[in-house]
Design a protein around this motif. Structure first.
Motif, PDB file in Angstrom:
ATOM      1  N   THR A  76       0.842  -1.196   0.000  1.00 49.90           N
ATOM      2  CA  THR A  76       0.000   0.000   0.000  1.00 49.90           C
ATOM      3  C   THR A  76       0.876   1.243   0.000  1.00 49.90           C
ATOM      4  O   THR A  76       1.757   1.385   0.840  1.00 49.90           O
ATOM      5  N   TYR A  77       0.630   2.134  -0.950  1.00 46.33           N
ATOM      6  CA  TYR A  77       1.344   3.404  -0.974  1.00 46.33           C
ATOM      7  C   TYR A  77       0.689   4.365   0.013  1.00 46.33           C
ATOM      8  O   TYR A  77      -0.493   4.243   0.330  1.00 46.33           O
ATOM      9  N   LYS A  78       1.477   5.332   0.465  1.00 41.61           N
ATOM     10  CA  LYS A  78       0.993   6.220   1.504  1.00 41.61           C
ATOM     11  C   LYS A  78       1.012   7.686   1.062  1.00 41.61           C
ATOM     12  O   LYS A  78       1.969   8.153   0.457  1.00 41.61           O
ATOM     13  N   LEU A  79      -0.063   8.383   1.398  1.00 40.88           N
ATOM     14  CA  LEU A  79      -0.064   9.836   1.390  1.00 40.88           C
ATOM     15  C   LEU A  79       0.445  10.257   2.761  1.00 40.88           C
ATOM     16  O   LEU A  79      -0.167   9.925   3.785  1.00 40.88           O
ATOM     17  N   VAL A  80       1.564  10.949   2.798  1.00 42.25           N
ATOM     18  CA  VAL A  80       2.166  11.407   4.052  1.00 42.25           C
ATOM     19  C   VAL A  80       2.060  12.925   4.091  1.00 42.25           C
ATOM     20  O   VAL A  80       2.504  13.612   3.160  1.00 42.25           O
ATOM     21  N   ILE A  81       1.478  13.467   5.166  1.00 47.68           N
ATOM     22  CA  ILE A  81       1.243  14.900   5.280  1.00 47.68           C
ATOM     23  C   ILE A  81       1.927  15.424   6.532  1.00 47.68           C
ATOM     24  O   ILE A  81       1.806  14.823   7.622  1.00 47.68           O
ATOM     25  N   ASN A  82       2.627  16.525   6.405  1.00 48.53           N
ATOM     26  CA  ASN A  82       3.222  17.170   7.574  1.00 48.53           C
ATOM     27  C   ASN A  82       2.111  17.550   8.550  1.00 48.53           C
ATOM     28  O   ASN A  82       1.113  18.176   8.158  1.00 48.53           O
ATOM     29  N   GLN A  83       2.267  17.152   9.801  1.00 46.52           N
ATOM     30  CA  GLN A  83       1.194  17.321  10.779  1.00 46.52           C
ATOM     31  C   GLN A  83       0.821  18.789  11.003  1.00 46.52           C
ATOM     32  O   GLN A  83      -0.369  19.129  11.122  1.00 46.52           O
ATOM     33  N   ALA A  84       1.802  19.660  11.052  1.00 42.29           N
ATOM     34  CA  ALA A  84       1.513  21.085  11.247  1.00 42.29           C
ATOM     35  C   ALA A  84       0.704  21.642  10.078  1.00 42.29           C
ATOM     36  O   ALA A  84      -0.237  22.430  10.268  1.00 42.29           O
ATOM     37  N   GLN A  85       1.053  21.211   8.860  1.00 41.08           N
ATOM     38  CA  GLN A  85       0.312  21.654   7.686  1.00 41.08           C
ATOM     39  C   GLN A  85      -1.113  21.117   7.709  1.00 41.08           C
ATOM     40  O   GLN A  85      -2.071  21.810   7.357  1.00 41.08           O
ATOM     41  N   TRP A  86      -1.259  19.864   8.125  1.00 41.85           N
ATOM     42  CA  TRP A  86      -2.577  19.241   8.227  1.00 41.85           C
ATOM     43  C   TRP A  86      -3.469  19.992   9.206  1.00 41.85           C
ATOM     44  O   TRP A  86      -4.640  20.261   8.928  1.00 41.85           O
ATOM     45  N   GLN A  87      -2.929  20.332  10.339  1.00 45.65           N
ATOM     46  CA  GLN A  87      -3.716  21.000  11.375  1.00 45.65           C
ATOM     47  C   GLN A  87      -4.163  22.397  10.967  1.00 45.65           C
ATOM     48  O   GLN A  87      -5.156  22.913  11.496  1.00 45.65           O
ATOM     49  N   GLN A  88      -3.456  23.014  10.038  1.00 51.92           N
ATOM     50  CA  GLN A  88      -3.826  24.344   9.575  1.00 51.92           C
ATOM     51  C   GLN A  88      -4.934  24.324   8.519  1.00 51.92           C
ATOM     52  O   GLN A  88      -5.520  25.366   8.217  1.00 51.92           O
ATOM     53  N   LEU A  89      -5.234  23.137   7.990  1.00 51.97           N
ATOM     54  CA  LEU A  89      -6.240  23.040   6.938  1.00 51.97           C
ATOM     55  C   LEU A  89      -7.649  23.196   7.503  1.00 51.97           C
ATOM     56  O   LEU A  89      -7.949  22.717   8.605  1.00 51.97           O
ATOM     57  N   PRO A  90      -8.558  23.812   6.742  1.00 51.26           N
ATOM     58  CA  PRO A  90      -9.973  23.793   7.119  1.00 51.26           C
ATOM     59  C   PRO A  90     -10.482  22.350   7.153  1.00 51.26           C
ATOM     60  O   PRO A  90      -9.971  21.480   6.433  1.00 51.26           O
ATOM     61  N   LYS A  91     -11.474  22.101   7.976  1.00 54.17           N
ATOM     62  CA  LYS A  91     -12.023  20.746   8.099  1.00 54.17           C
ATOM     63  C   LYS A  91     -12.506  20.215   6.741  1.00 54.17           C
ATOM     64  O   LYS A  91     -12.377  19.026   6.445  1.00 54.17           O
ATOM     65  N   ALA A  92     -13.057  21.090   5.935  1.00 48.48           N
ATOM     66  CA  ALA A  92     -13.543  20.648   4.617  1.00 48.48           C
ATOM     67  C   ALA A  92     -12.397  20.120   3.772  1.00 48.48           C
ATOM     68  O   ALA A  92     -12.536  19.105   3.076  1.00 48.48           O
ATOM     69  N   TYR A  93     -11.262  20.774   3.824  1.00 44.82           N
ATOM     70  CA  TYR A  93     -10.106  20.311   3.057  1.00 44.82           C
ATOM     71  C   TYR A  93      -9.554  19.002   3.614  1.00 44.82           C
ATOM     72  O   TYR A  93      -9.095  18.141   2.852  1.00 44.82           O
ATOM     73  N   GLN A  94      -9.575  18.852   4.915  1.00 45.06           N
ATOM     74  CA  GLN A  94      -9.134  17.578   5.501  1.00 45.06           C
ATOM     75  C   GLN A  94     -10.017  16.430   5.018  1.00 45.06           C
ATOM     76  O   GLN A  94      -9.520  15.349   4.662  1.00 45.06           O
ATOM     77  N   SER A  95     -11.331  16.662   4.970  1.00 46.71           N
ATOM     78  CA  SER A  95     -12.253  15.631   4.483  1.00 46.71           C
ATOM     79  C   SER A  95     -12.004  15.310   3.014  1.00 46.71           C
ATOM     80  O   SER A  95     -12.063  14.152   2.590  1.00 46.71           O
ATOM     81  N   ILE A  96     -11.699  16.337   2.251  1.00 41.72           N
ATOM     82  CA  ILE A  96     -11.432  16.133   0.826  1.00 41.72           C
ATOM     83  C   ILE A  96     -10.157  15.320   0.626  1.00 41.72           C
ATOM     84  O   ILE A  96     -10.110  14.412  -0.230  1.00 41.72           O
ATOM     85  N   LEU A  97      -9.121  15.582   1.404  1.00 42.47           N
ATOM     86  CA  LEU A  97      -7.886  14.803   1.288  1.00 42.47           C
ATOM     87  C   LEU A  97      -8.137  13.341   1.638  1.00 42.47           C
ATOM     88  O   LEU A  97      -7.632  12.431   0.966  1.00 42.47           O
ATOM     89  N   ARG A  98      -8.915  13.099   2.682  1.00 44.93           N
ATOM     90  CA  ARG A  98      -9.259  11.711   3.043  1.00 44.93           C
ATOM     91  C   ARG A  98      -9.983  11.021   1.889  1.00 44.93           C
ATOM     92  O   ARG A  98      -9.687   9.877   1.535  1.00 44.93           O
ATOM     93  N   SER A  99     -10.970  11.723   1.342  1.00 46.63           N
ATOM     94  CA  SER A  99     -11.773  11.139   0.277  1.00 46.63           C
ATOM     95  C   SER A  99     -10.948  10.870  -0.974  1.00 46.63           C
ATOM     96  O   SER A  99     -11.057   9.812  -1.601  1.00 46.63           O
TER      97      SER A  99
END
Length: 392
Positions: free
Chosen positions: A272-295
Motif C-alpha cells: 500500500t502506498y501512503k499519502l504522508v502529510i506534515n502534521q503542522a500543515q494538516w492541522q492548519q487546513l480547514p475541516k472541509a479540506y481535511q475531508s477532501i484529502l481523506r476522500s
C-alpha cells in the motif's frame, strides 16, 4: 497461443504451490472502502458544495514529493490523479503539485522531507522507512500478510487506521493509504534460483521487511530507487531485483537485462502506498479540506489497484512474447521464507511492546479474514482456474 497457455499454466501452478493464506484475496473490503470514499465525497463534491468551498475556503498551494520516476506509469499517475481530485473537489482552490523522485527529495527520503517540513506532503511507501520503527511495516505490507483487499478491510474497518495514526504521531505526520500495486511479481535475474542454497550470496535489490527475510536466508540486499534498477542489473552490481507489476517492470525495460522473472512477490502481497502529510500543515487546513484529502486518498487507493490489475495481464503477455521466462518460486523457498518471516515478526514482538500490540491485533484480523477467504474466494478461484486450464 502456446505462450498464453504458458501464462495460464504458470498462474494455476502458483495457486497449487502456495499456502492458502498467501493466495486468498477478498473483494468485500473494496466495496466497504468505496462506501467510505463515497460518503465523504457526497458531502464535498456535489456542484453546490464545490461552489460553496470555492466561495468560502482559502486558496492553498502545496508541493508533493514522490518516490516514483515521472515515467513510471501507474505509480506516478496515482499521485497525479490524487492531486487532480483534490483540485476538482475544491474548484481549483487547493492545488497540490506532484514531483517525481529526486526533484524535491531522493526516492527513499520522502518521509523525512515531509516530516521536517521541507515539503507539505509526499506519496511513498512505508517499506522504505522501517528502520525508523519496524511497526511501520503493517501500514504497507508484511511478507505472507494481507492481500490488497484484506489490507483495505483491516485499515478502514479492522482497527488499522487508528493503529497507524497512533504509530505516526511521534513523527509529526498524518498518513492515509493512497494506492496499491496488488500482489507483486517476484525477482528479475539471470540466475536460476531453485533452492534455499541458491540464495546464498545472491545480491538483490529489495527493500523493507522482505529484505530482512532475504538477509536471514543468505541474500545480500541492496536498497535502490526504481530508476536505478536497470543500470544495476545491466552492470552486474546486483544479481536480482524486484520492483512492482508486469506493467511497471516492463516500463523499466527489465526484460532487456534479465531473462528470468520469478513469482509471486511473497514479500509484498498487498503493498500500500501512503499519502504522508506534515502534521503542522494538516492541522492548519480547514475541516472541509481535511475531508477532501481523506476522500481523494481513499479513491486513489481503489482506482490505483484497479489500474494495475487491468494493465498487468496484457503487460505480462508482452513480457512472455519478448522471451521472458516466468518461473515460480519453489515450495522449498516459499516455506523457508514464510517460516523466517514469522520468526522475525515474533522476535520483534518479544523486544518491542509497540510492535507486539500492533502485531497481535493484526495477526488476529489476519487469521479471521483468511478463514473467510478460504471459504469464499480461494475455493472459487481454484475451481475457476482449474476449469479454465482444462478447457484450453
Amino acid at each position: 497461443m502456446r505462450r498464453r497457455k504458458l501464462i495460464k499454466k504458470a498462474a494455476l501452478g502458483a495457486v497449487g504451490s502456495a499456502t492458502a493464506g498467501s493466495v486468498v484475496q477478498t473483494q468485500t473490503a473494496n466495496q466497504t472502502a468505496d462506501r467510505t470514499a463515497n460518503q465523504t465525497a457526497d458531502q464535498t463534491t456535489s456542484p453546490n458544495s464545490t461552489a460553496k468551498i470555492a466561495a468560502t475556503q482559502p486558496a492553498i498551494e502545496w508541493r508533493m514529493a514522490t518516490s516514483w520516476p515521472e515515467g513510471q506509469g501507474i505509480t506516478f499517475r496515482s499521485a497525479v490523479d490524487f492531486c487532480d481530485r483534490v483540485a476538482a473537489m475544491t474548484d481549483g482552490q487547493f492545488i497540490i503539485t506532484p514531483y517525481a523522485s529526486g526533484a524535491i527529495a531522493p526516492a527513499l527520503e520522502v518521509f523525512e522531507a515531509v516530516r521536517s517540513g521541507e515539503v507539505e506532503c509526499g506519496h511513498t511507501s512505508s517499506l522504505y522507512y522501517i528502520d525508523k520503527n519496524p511497526a511501520l511495516v503493517f501500514g504497507t505490507t508484511v511478507p505472507f500478510g494481507l492481500t490488497p483487499y484484506q489490507q483495505y478491510a483491516w485499515f478502514y474497518y479492522g482497527g488499522g487506521e487508528a493503529a497507524m495514526t497512533k504509530l505516526h504521531d511521534p513523527f509529526d505526520v498524518v498518513v492515509f493509504p493512497a494506492g496499491s500495486a496488488g500482489i507483486q511479481m517476484g525477482s528479475w535475474t539471470n540466475k536460476e534460483v531453485e533452492t534455499v542454497a541458491d540464495l546464498a550470496g545472491l545480491k538483490m535489490r529489495i527493500t523493507g521487511f522482505g529484505a530482512k527475510v532475504m538477509q536471514r536466508l543468505g541474500v545480500e540486499t541492496v536498497a535502490l530507487a526504481g530508476d536505478q534498477i536497470y543500470a544495476a542489473l545491466e552492470a552486474g552490481t546486483v544479481d536480482a531485483a524486484e520492483w512492482q507489476s508486469p506493467q511497471t517492470d516492463e516500463q523499466l525495460k527489465l526484460y532487456e537485462v534479465a531473462q528470468y522473472c520469478y513469482y509471486p512477490g511473497w514479500w509484498e502481497p498487498g503493498s500500500t502506498y501512503k499519502l504522508v502529510i506534515n502534521q503542522a500543515q494538516w492541522q492548519q487546513l480547514p475541516k472541509a479540506y481535511q475531508s477532501i484529502l481523506r476522500s481523494a486518498a481513499a479513491a486513489a487507493n481503489l482506482t490505483t489497484l484497479a489500474d494495475f490489475d487491468a494493465a498487468s495481464g496484457e503487460a505480462l503477455q508482452r513480457l512472455v512474447d519478448r522471451g521472458v521466462k516466468l518461473k515460480p518460486y519453489s515450495i522449498e523457498i516459499m516455506e523457508a521464507a514464510q517460516r523466517t518471516t514469522f520468526e522475525l515478526l515474533e522476535e520483534s514482538a518479544r523486544t518491542d511492546p509497540t510492535f507486539k500490540a500492533l502485531y497481535d491485533q493484526w495477526r488476529q484480523f489476519r487469521r479471521q479474514i483468511f478463514q473467510w477467504n478460504q471459504i469464499n474466494e480461494l475455493s472459487f478461484e481454484q475451481f475457476s482456474l482449474q476449469s479454465q486450464s482444462a478447457s484450453l
